[in-house]
Scaffold this active site. Structure first.
Site, PDB file in Angstrom:
ATOM      1  N   GLN A   1      41.277  48.959  33.018  1.00 16.25           N
ATOM      2  CA  GLN A   1      41.017  47.530  32.778  1.00 16.25           C
ATOM      3  C   GLN A   1      41.065  47.159  31.300  1.00 16.25           C
ATOM      4  O   GLN A   1      40.875  45.996  30.959  1.00 16.25           O
ATOM      5  CB  GLN A   1      39.638  47.131  33.354  1.00 16.25           C
ATOM      6  CG  GLN A   1      39.533  47.206  34.854  1.00 16.25           C
ATOM      7  CD  GLN A   1      40.458  46.238  35.587  1.00 16.25           C
ATOM      8  OE1 GLN A   1      41.068  45.332  35.001  1.00 16.25           O
ATOM      9  NE2 GLN A   1      40.601  46.431  36.890  1.00 16.25           N
TER      10      GLN A   1
ATOM     11  N   LYS B   1      48.849  47.159  36.484  1.00 21.65           N
ATOM     12  CA  LYS B   1      47.887  46.160  36.017  1.00 21.65           C
ATOM     13  C   LYS B   1      48.340  45.543  34.703  1.00 21.65           C
ATOM     14  O   LYS B   1      47.638  44.732  34.104  1.00 21.65           O
ATOM     15  CB  LYS B   1      46.506  46.800  35.846  1.00 21.65           C
ATOM     16  CG  LYS B   1      45.853  47.216  37.175  1.00 21.65           C
ATOM     17  CD  LYS B   1      44.441  47.681  36.938  1.00 21.65           C
ATOM     18  CE  LYS B   1      43.892  48.540  38.056  1.00 21.65           C
ATOM     19  NZ  LYS B   1      43.503  47.786  39.234  1.00 21.65           N
TER      20      LYS B   1
ATOM     21  N   HIS C   1      34.456  52.770  38.507  1.00 18.84           N
ATOM     22  CA  HIS C   1      35.284  52.558  39.703  1.00 18.84           C
ATOM     23  C   HIS C   1      35.244  53.871  40.503  1.00 18.84           C
ATOM     24  O   HIS C   1      35.082  54.943  39.923  1.00 18.84           O
ATOM     25  CB  HIS C   1      36.701  52.271  39.208  1.00 18.84           C
ATOM     26  CG  HIS C   1      37.695  51.874  40.240  1.00 18.84           C
ATOM     27  ND1 HIS C   1      38.399  52.797  40.970  1.00 18.84           N
ATOM     28  CD2 HIS C   1      38.125  50.658  40.635  1.00 18.84           C
ATOM     29  CE1 HIS C   1      39.230  52.147  41.780  1.00 18.84           C
ATOM     30  NE2 HIS C   1      39.088  50.852  41.599  1.00 18.84           N
TER      31      HIS C   1
ATOM     32  N   ASP D   1      38.582  55.866  31.061  1.00 17.89           N
ATOM     33  CA  ASP D   1      39.314  55.130  32.088  1.00 17.89           C
ATOM     34  C   ASP D   1      39.733  53.799  31.474  1.00 17.89           C
ATOM     35  O   ASP D   1      38.906  52.917  31.268  1.00 17.89           O
ATOM     36  CB  ASP D   1      38.402  54.912  33.310  1.00 17.89           C
ATOM     37  CG  ASP D   1      39.053  54.024  34.360  1.00 17.89           C
ATOM     38  OD1 ASP D   1      40.197  53.568  34.143  1.00 17.89           O
ATOM     39  OD2 ASP D   1      38.412  53.781  35.399  1.00 17.89           O
TER      40      ASP D   1
ATOM     41  N   CYS E   1      35.666  48.552  44.838  1.00 18.27           N
ATOM     42  CA  CYS E   1      35.763  49.997  44.607  1.00 18.27           C
ATOM     43  C   CYS E   1      34.726  50.474  43.604  1.00 18.27           C
ATOM     44  O   CYS E   1      34.983  51.374  42.801  1.00 18.27           O
ATOM     45  CB  CYS E   1      37.160  50.406  44.143  1.00 18.27           C
ATOM     46  SG  CYS E   1      38.383  50.171  45.416  1.00 18.27           S
TER      47      CYS E   1
HETATM   48  C1  LIG Z   1      38.128  50.393  36.088  1.00 17.66           C
HETATM   49  C2  LIG Z   1      39.197  50.887  37.006  1.00 17.66           C
HETATM   50  N1  LIG Z   1      39.496  52.187  37.014  1.00 17.66           N
HETATM   51  C3  LIG Z   1      40.447  52.686  37.805  1.00 17.66           C
HETATM   52  C4  LIG Z   1      41.159  51.891  38.654  1.00 17.66           C
HETATM   53  C5  LIG Z   1      42.162  52.526  39.546  1.00 17.66           C
HETATM   54  O1  LIG Z   1      43.443  52.045  39.335  1.00 17.66           O
HETATM   55  P1  LIG Z   1      44.591  52.490  40.352  1.00 17.66           P
HETATM   56  O2  LIG Z   1      44.204  51.967  41.686  1.00 17.66           O
HETATM   57  O3  LIG Z   1      45.801  51.824  39.815  1.00 17.66           O
HETATM   58  O4  LIG Z   1      44.663  53.963  40.309  1.00 17.66           O
HETATM   59  C6  LIG Z   1      40.887  50.527  38.690  1.00 17.66           C
HETATM   60  C7  LIG Z   1      41.622  49.655  39.615  1.00 17.66           C
HETATM   61  O5  LIG Z   1      41.145  48.661  40.112  1.00 17.66           O
HETATM   62  C8  LIG Z   1      39.880  50.021  37.850  1.00 17.66           C
HETATM   63  O6  LIG Z   1      39.577  48.720  37.852  1.00 17.66           O
END
Ligand SMILES: Cc1ncc(COP(=O)(O)O)c(C=O)c1O
Lengths: 414, 131
Positions: free
Chosen positions: A204, A227, A123, A201, A369
């Site tokens: 998800q 989430k 992401h 990370d 993203c």
């Molecule tokens: C794999 C992954 N990492 C990081 C994020 C970032 O999350 P946040 O927008 O809550 O910081 C997301 C959000 O869609 C994600 O899917």
């Protein structure tokens, strides 16, 4: 105990809402989950009964708020099997957690010519902080390739990248586009043997499966409350204590200090050293309620339920001519979290999402993203994605399939 | 929002798609939300649009509105284009795209107006920037 989806749905007031005049079908939980009544109530309860600033107040209200806030950290620690609250730093979201690692530990340890290793399936939140850091510290950013056929990381690329001896390895545990679950435990072991610090990370993964930070042995883990049934504006940066001890804080201010003189200051203990200023108290408290709710359903049961939905969706979408799905195939459904990215002929994903909207179905469309993955690796302009959580049903996937048929009709895809 | 037949047919068979070599002005616009990507080419004669083409990729709304808009403005005075706004665009494309798809619909108009301003060595006005 059977997973009673109807009973779970009754906990989510928003699921009674209509969208575009139709009963809402919410298939966008990977973007943000819906919130159960208990979480909404926890926020209300805090403001109605015990709103006060935490840490400082020598009065009952403040003590109660402080206790609820700290309890939420205890719950977060137990959820991922961290030693204790000293390892749980609250941030605004997973993005801020990843940036915080990049701006503290990594900024303090990455030298000129060092390698930072991430993957092609990250992401933006796990790419851009490292691009910024690599530029600032004159380091090189390497990417483990994605095998487009399998939707998984390319093993050869992984070992080639490791041979360069990265000092930072930052990897998503589950891809928000492919759904792929990466074996971060194996990667962490490999990375540690090369002397790297390992960042995971978990945005998800943590909402959908049991993760044990001791088992995977990561140095840092980032995830977002919103989430996983929790509120927006609250994220977690987990870190091992010895890491946190060595790191300088990023922000200075109230709460993160022990003493301040005109000349200098000393830092507060963990985790407070990294939380300057008044915290997102309502968010922390509501997150505690969200974790209780999550545990009540049981992560193993949620995981099973989502796998069966994913399997069903892959099957049904696989039967429709002109539809492609992305990520590991049906055989490897156990290597996937509950989401399916798809395309319908050459129709732009925003047009797909528009037709879905007109049928009351919320899905996500675009680059998710993850522009490098979607554009440069999968070579698509945009993808549509449906994603599942505990409250979704097979009937909702059937409705999505009907909507796909409508897309095909409107855009004459055969 | 309904996908009207005219919109779909303009998307499937867009008019004025391509490049103009030796264009008098061109402008590239990108919509990071959808990834719609469009370049508009303009040929001017006597203060009027002699020819116009667009090239790029995008969703049905962005492509169809570029197709219908470019049809509409052929032969028009540049000064007329300068004052075109969203209301006018809605008339041309025959739908109200709604707030979410607004940027898809206006992408070609934005590129067109910016190409015109560029040609005239004028500063882009704030109304165009807001499209
Ligand atoms: C794999 C992954 N990492 C990081 C994020 C970032 O999350 P946040 O927008 O809550 O910081 C997301 C959000 O869609 C994600 O899917």
């Amino acid at each position: 105990m059977p997973f009673n989806v109807e009973a779970i749905r009754a906990d989510f007031p928003i699921l009674q809402t209509k969208m575009a005049g139709k009963q809402l079908v919410y298939l966008d939980s990977a973007a943000t989950s819906q919130k159960p009544k208990v979480v909404i109530e926890a926020i209300r309860d805090y403001y109605v009964r015990y709103n006060a600033n935490i840490h400082r107040g020598i009065y009952e209200l403040s003590e109660k708020a402080t206790e609820a806030y700290i309890q939420s950290k205890e719950k977060a620690a137990r959820l991922i099997n961290a030693d204790g609250i000293e390892n749980i730093v609250y941030t605004r979201n997973a993005t801020e957690s990843l940036n915080l690692v990049a701006l503290t530990y990594a900024a303090q340890n990455v030298r000129k010519g060092d390698h930072i290793l991430i993957t092609e399936m990250e992401h933006h939140s796990n790419i851009v902080p490292w691009q910024l850091l690599a530029n600032r510290n004159n380091a090189t950013l390497d990417y483990i390739k994605v095998d487009v056929k399998t939707g998984m990381l390319d093993r050869n690329s992984l070992s080639e990248c490791m041979e360069k001896g990265p000092v930072i390895v930052s990897i998503t545990q589950a891809s928000n586009v492919l759904g792929t679950i990466n074996d971060v435990k194996v990667i962490a072991k490999d990375a540690h043997s090369h002397g790297a610090a390992v960042i995971v990370d978990g945005a998800q993964s943590i909402p959908h499966m049991k993760v044990d930070v001791k088992d995977i042995d990561c140095d840092f883990l980032a995830f977002s409350a919103h989430k996983m049934f929790g509120p927006t504006g609250l994220g977690v940066m987990y870190a091992k204590s010895d890491m946190l001890d060595k790191m300088e804080p990023l922000f200075g201010g109230g709460d993160m200090i022990m003493t301040v003189t005109l000349k200098s200051h000393t830092w507060n203990g963990l985790p407070w050293k990294f939380e300057a200023g008044t915290s997102n108290i309502e968010g922390g408290i509501a997150f505690g309620a969200a974790i209780d709710y999550l545990n009540g359903l049981g992560l193993a049961a949620i995981d099973r339920h989502e796998k069966s939905l994913t399997e069903y969706a892959l099957k049904r979408l696989g039967e429709i001519e002109g539809v492609s799905t992305f990520g590991p195939d049906l055989k490897y459904v156990d290597k996937r979290v509950g989401l399916v990215a798809f395309s319908v002929g050459g129709v732009h994903a925003h047009d797909i999402a528009q037709v879905f909207n007109d049928n009351g179905i919320a899905i996500r469309a675009g680059h998710h993203c993850a522009m490098p993955l979607v554009r440069e690796v999968l070579k698509r302009d945009s993808l549509a994605r449906m994603s599942f959580y505990a409250y979704n049903t097979k009937e909702e996937i059937d409705k999505a399939v009907d909507a796909i048929e409508k897309v095909k009709k409107v855009f004459k895809v055969c | 929002m309904d996908y009207a037949d005219e919109l779909i047919s303009n998307y499937e068979h867009p008019h004025n798609k391509g490049k103009i070599s030796g264009a008098d002005a061109k402008f590239h616009e990108f919509n990071p939300v959808c990834g719609d990507d469009l370049t508009l080419y303009l040929k001017v004669r006597g203060g009027k649009v002699e020819d116009v083409k667009f090239d790029g990729t995008g969703c049905a709304i962005s492509i169809a509105s570029a197709s219908m808009l470019t049809d509409e403005i052929k032969g028009k005075k540049l000064s007329e284009i300068e004052s075109m706004n969203f209301e006018k665009l809605k008339e041309i494309i025959g739908i109200d795209p709604g707030p979410v798809r607004l940027k898809c619909a206006t992408l070609s108009l934005k590129a067109l107006k910016k190409a015109v301003f560029l040609y005239e060595h004028k500063k882009v006005d704030s109304e165009t920037e807001k499209l």
